[in-house]
Write an enzyme that holds these catalytic residues in place. Structure first.
Site, PDB file in Angstrom:
ATOM      1  N   LYS A   1      42.505 -76.083 -18.665  1.00 40.07           N
ATOM      2  CA  LYS A   1      41.223 -76.347 -19.426  1.00 40.07           C
ATOM      3  C   LYS A   1      39.951 -77.118 -18.496  1.00 40.07           C
ATOM      4  O   LYS A   1      40.561 -77.210 -18.269  1.00 40.07           O
ATOM      5  CB  LYS A   1      41.861 -76.682 -21.020  1.00 40.07           C
ATOM      6  CG  LYS A   1      41.092 -76.787 -21.680  1.00 40.07           C
ATOM      7  CD  LYS A   1      40.395 -75.211 -22.614  1.00 40.07           C
ATOM      8  CE  LYS A   1      40.320 -74.405 -23.764  1.00 40.07           C
ATOM      9  NZ  LYS A   1      40.749 -73.429 -24.185  1.00 40.07           N
TER      10      LYS A   1
HETATM   11  N1  LIG Z   1      35.679 -68.540 -27.450  1.00 41.71           N
HETATM   12  C1  LIG Z   1      36.575 -68.376 -27.332  1.00 41.71           C
HETATM   13  O1  LIG Z   1      36.636 -66.616 -26.208  1.00 41.71           O
HETATM   14  C2  LIG Z   1      37.775 -68.630 -27.512  1.00 41.71           C
HETATM   15  C3  LIG Z   1      37.744 -70.119 -28.220  1.00 41.71           C
HETATM   16  N2  LIG Z   1      38.787 -70.673 -29.248  1.00 41.71           N
HETATM   17  C4  LIG Z   1      38.924 -71.867 -29.979  1.00 41.71           C
HETATM   18  O2  LIG Z   1      37.659 -71.901 -31.342  1.00 41.71           O
HETATM   19  C5  LIG Z   1      37.453 -72.117 -31.684  1.00 41.71           C
HETATM   20  C6  LIG Z   1      35.563 -72.020 -31.271  1.00 41.71           C
HETATM   21  O3  LIG Z   1      35.328 -71.996 -30.341  1.00 41.71           O
HETATM   22  P1  LIG Z   1      34.130 -70.864 -29.916  1.00 41.71           P
HETATM   23  O4  LIG Z   1      34.032 -70.188 -31.477  1.00 41.71           O
HETATM   24  O5  LIG Z   1      34.262 -70.374 -29.608  1.00 41.71           O
HETATM   25  O6  LIG Z   1      33.008 -72.753 -30.155  1.00 41.71           O
HETATM   26  P2  LIG Z   1      31.639 -72.321 -30.237  1.00 41.71           P
HETATM   27  O7  LIG Z   1      30.812 -73.475 -30.003  1.00 41.71           O
HETATM   28  O8  LIG Z   1      30.623 -70.869 -29.839  1.00 41.71           O
HETATM   29  O9  LIG Z   1      31.150 -72.278 -31.844  1.00 41.71           O
HETATM   30  C7  LIG Z   1      31.612 -73.354 -32.895  1.00 41.71           C
HETATM   31  C8  LIG Z   1      31.354 -73.026 -34.161  1.00 41.71           C
HETATM   32  O10 LIG Z   1      32.122 -74.948 -34.770  1.00 41.71           O
HETATM   33  C9  LIG Z   1      31.219 -75.398 -35.357  1.00 41.71           C
HETATM   34  N3  LIG Z   1      31.441 -76.795 -35.463  1.00 41.71           N
HETATM   35  C10 LIG Z   1      31.715 -78.007 -35.229  1.00 41.71           C
HETATM   36  N4  LIG Z   1      31.889 -78.643 -35.672  1.00 41.71           N
HETATM   37  C11 LIG Z   1      31.912 -78.362 -37.064  1.00 41.71           C
HETATM   38  C12 LIG Z   1      31.949 -79.299 -38.144  1.00 41.71           C
HETATM   39  N5  LIG Z   1      32.614 -80.817 -38.071  1.00 41.71           N
HETATM   40  N6  LIG Z   1      32.888 -78.438 -39.068  1.00 41.71           N
HETATM   41  C13 LIG Z   1      32.021 -77.362 -39.355  1.00 41.71           C
HETATM   42  N7  LIG Z   1      31.864 -76.318 -38.144  1.00 41.71           N
HETATM   43  C14 LIG Z   1      31.988 -76.992 -36.431  1.00 41.71           C
HETATM   44  C15 LIG Z   1      29.569 -75.122 -35.016  1.00 41.71           C
HETATM   45  O11 LIG Z   1      29.097 -75.179 -35.349  1.00 41.71           O
HETATM   46  C16 LIG Z   1      30.021 -73.535 -33.982  1.00 41.71           C
HETATM   47  O12 LIG Z   1      29.288 -72.523 -35.725  1.00 41.71           O
HETATM   48  C17 LIG Z   1      37.244 -73.604 -30.707  1.00 41.71           C
HETATM   49  O13 LIG Z   1      38.677 -74.094 -31.168  1.00 41.71           O
HETATM   50  C18 LIG Z   1      37.851 -72.709 -29.789  1.00 41.71           C
HETATM   51  O14 LIG Z   1      38.512 -73.768 -28.933  1.00 41.71           O
HETATM   52  C19 LIG Z   1      40.246 -69.525 -28.745  1.00 41.71           C
HETATM   53  C20 LIG Z   1      40.262 -69.341 -28.259  1.00 41.71           C
HETATM   54  C21 LIG Z   1      39.292 -68.250 -27.264  1.00 41.71           C
HETATM   55  O1  LIG Z   2      38.913 -66.486 -21.929  1.00 43.56           O
HETATM   56  C1  LIG Z   2      39.877 -67.595 -21.402  1.00 43.56           C
HETATM   57  O2  LIG Z   2      40.243 -67.535 -19.952  1.00 43.56           O
HETATM   58  C2  LIG Z   2      39.913 -68.812 -21.713  1.00 43.56           C
HETATM   59  C3  LIG Z   2      39.875 -68.994 -23.570  1.00 43.56           C
HETATM   60  C4  LIG Z   2      40.248 -70.011 -24.016  1.00 43.56           C
HETATM   61  O3  LIG Z   2      39.285 -71.342 -23.781  1.00 43.56           O
HETATM   62  C5  LIG Z   2      41.030 -70.359 -25.152  1.00 43.56           C
HETATM   63  O4  LIG Z   2      42.054 -69.409 -25.276  1.00 43.56           O
HETATM   64  O5  LIG Z   2      41.295 -71.486 -25.618  1.00 43.56           O
END
Ligand SMILES: NC(=O)C1=CN([C@@H]2O[C@H](COP(=O)(O)OP(=O)(O)OC[C@H]3O[C@@H](n4cnc5c(N)ncnc54)[C@H](O)[C@@H]3O)[C@@H](O)[C@H]2O)C=CC1
Ligand SMILES: O=C(O)CCC(=O)C(=O)O
Length: 436
Positions: A102
């Site tokens: 990461k």
């Molecule tokens: N993008 C991916 O493919 C993956 C993401 N994740 C996890 O999913 C989670 C979200 O990631 P993404 O959607 O990619 O990020 P993103 O940056 O697209 O969205 C994050 C969201 O969380 C909100 N947020 C931030 N702080 C907040 C708070 N204090 N209260 C409420 N909402 C808040 C933001 O406003 C935004 O809507 C993270 O924990 C990430 O590690 C896990 C696996 C894969």
């Molecule tokens: O798509 C990937 O390689 C990793 C996504 C990721 O950071 C996660 O699953 O937390």
């Protein structure tokens, strides 16, 4: 509990259940490499600013290391270490041939212009380009980053190593990205939730969902769940929260969120304090933002029957435990009886809340990243139907494998997922002769 202590605690519990000796446990836990770099860039106003970047590579016994890049003010060593380790276990649960890594930069991307973000990403890539590689470590998006960030990394990396589309996943389709990767984590959350609900004689339709976070993962999960007949009754993001007990109109909310950069001000529901989102009345709670949000302060007030961990480590072990720490004799001399005894103390479990753990629930993202990498290496693009069909197969198999481990070790879904993962990584480590 800090993110790393929490992740280590889950690992230790699983290795005790598996009977892994302390020497092997140590070699499984210690990261392969931890890199910290200073990234200095000119801001648009001509001043200089320095941001700290990380790439932490946890384990490569099962294949190249894989994991996202996060841009967020809270990015620091322990958090990235925990997330890197979780990637190792997640890839093993999904049974894809990767280890875990990461990375991230401690910055607030909402305070940087697009050109500043581009410069920062390029400087970060210059500092780590010789430590990543198509068969070494393959980054992807995470919080605060997306396809454009991956395009800049690809371009900068290619200046040093020649055109290398497989160096990142989650990149734009025009640069070799996979159809379906954008939606993949949310779609995986849908498939995993369906599998869980089916086990309990329920379906998505008829259930009420609450989602924290409306970014990539939260918004796709909301869209796909509502298309399946689930009622999304409240969502929140960094800008605010919104609730409608009749079910929010998700297509309208998506449009609003795109236009206004957040859910605040949406007219199709009543505004709520975003800090109250986790406590809203619902059947299924989906944290899809930050880590550690479900903790001993609020666990008792959670009304959901199911928690599906779309975010990484959203549940602090202190929410699972009362007066229970990783140094307790109960854990040091762990036996099946002791695990059950300890779990008797778990707040959420006592309330009957079933938790679908992150390393299974959100594994759809890295699974489709794997498909993207395979397509890049083969130079052959799959259609979206194939991507989504394969994703469903992997998510369903992951759920089934975890359930089997739950039966074998008489444990909950989190320990089922951890024992499955640790066992697979331990086997690869021993086969390679890597035991410390
Ligand atoms: N993008 C991916 O493919 C993956 C993401 N994740 C996890 O999913 C989670 C979200 O990631 P993404 O959607 O990619 O990020 P993103 O940056 O697209 O969205 C994050 C969201 O969380 C909100 N947020 C931030 N702080 C907040 C708070 N204090 N209260 C409420 N909402 C808040 C933001 O406003 C935004 O809507 C993270 O924990 C990430 O590690 C896990 C696996 C894969
Ligand atoms: O798509 C990937 O390689 C990793 C996504 C990721 O950071 C996660 O699953 O937390």
């Amino acid at each position: 509990m800090n993110a790393l202590a929490a992740t280590n605690r889950n690992f230790r519990l699983a290795s005790k259940l598996l009977g892994i000796d302390s020497k092997l446990a140590k070699s499984l836990l210690i990261p392969f490499r931890e890199v910290k770099v200073e990234c200095t860039i000119p801001k648009d106003d001509g001043s200089l600013a320095t941001y700290v970047g990380f790439r932490i590579q946890h384990d490569n016994s099962r294949g190249p290391m894989k994991g996202g890049i996060r841009y967020h003010p809270q990015v620091e060593t322990d958090e990235v270490n925990a997330l890197a380790q979780l990637m190792t276990w997640k890839a093993a649960v999904a049974n894809i041939p990767y280890g875990g890594a990461k990375g991230g930069i401690g910055c607030d991307p909402s305070e940087l212009t697009v050109s500043e973000l581009e410069r920062l990403t390029r400087v970060f890539t210059q500092k780590i380009h010789d430590l990543i590689g198509i068969q070494i470590d393959v980054p992807a998006p995470d919080m605060g980053t997306g396809p454009q960030t991956m395009a800049w990394i690809l371009d900068e990396y290619s200046k040093f190593h020649g055109h290398s589309p497989a160096i990142v996943t989650g990149k734009p389709i025009d640069l070799g990205g996979s159809l379906g990767r954008d939606a993949a984590t949310g779609r995986g959350v849908l498939f995993a939730t369906e599998a869980l609900l089916n086990q309990h004689g329920k379906t998505i339709s008829g259930q009420r969902f609450v989602i924290q976070g409306f970014g990539n993962v939260g918004s796709w999960a909301a869209k796909l769940i509502s298309e399946k007949g689930g009622k999304v009754v409240a969502v929140s993001d960094i800008t605010g929260g919104i609730k409608n007990s009749e079910g929010l109109n998700i297509p309208s909310l998506l449009k609003h969120s795109k236009e206004h950069r957040g859910v605040r001000g949406f007219q199709g529901g009543d505004p709520i304090d975003p800090n109250s989102i986790l406590l809203q009345d619902c059947d299924v709670l989906i944290p899809a933002a930050l880590g550690g949000v479900i903790n001993r302060e609020n666990a008792n007030e959670i009304k959901a029957k199911f928690v599906v961990e779309a975010a990484n480590h959203p549940t602090d072990p202190e929410a699972d435990e009362v007066g229970f720490n990783i140094f307790s004799p109960c854990l040091l001399s762990i036996r099946k009886y002791n695990v059950n005894h300890c779990s008797m103390l778990q707040i959420l479990k006592k309330k009957g809340v079933v938790i679908l753990p992150d390393i299974l629930a959100n594994s759809g993202g890295v699974t489709v990243s794997y498909f993207e990498w395979v397509q890049n290496i083969q130079g052959f693009m799959w259609d979206e139907e194939k991507v989504n069909k394969e994703l469903k197969t992997y998510m369903t198999k992951g759920f089934k494998d975890v359930k089997e481990m739950c039966k074998t070790h008489d444990c909950d879904l989190r320990m089922g997922a951890f024992t499955l993962a640790v066992n697979r990584v331990a086997r690869a480590t021993l086969l390679r002769g890597w035991e410390a």
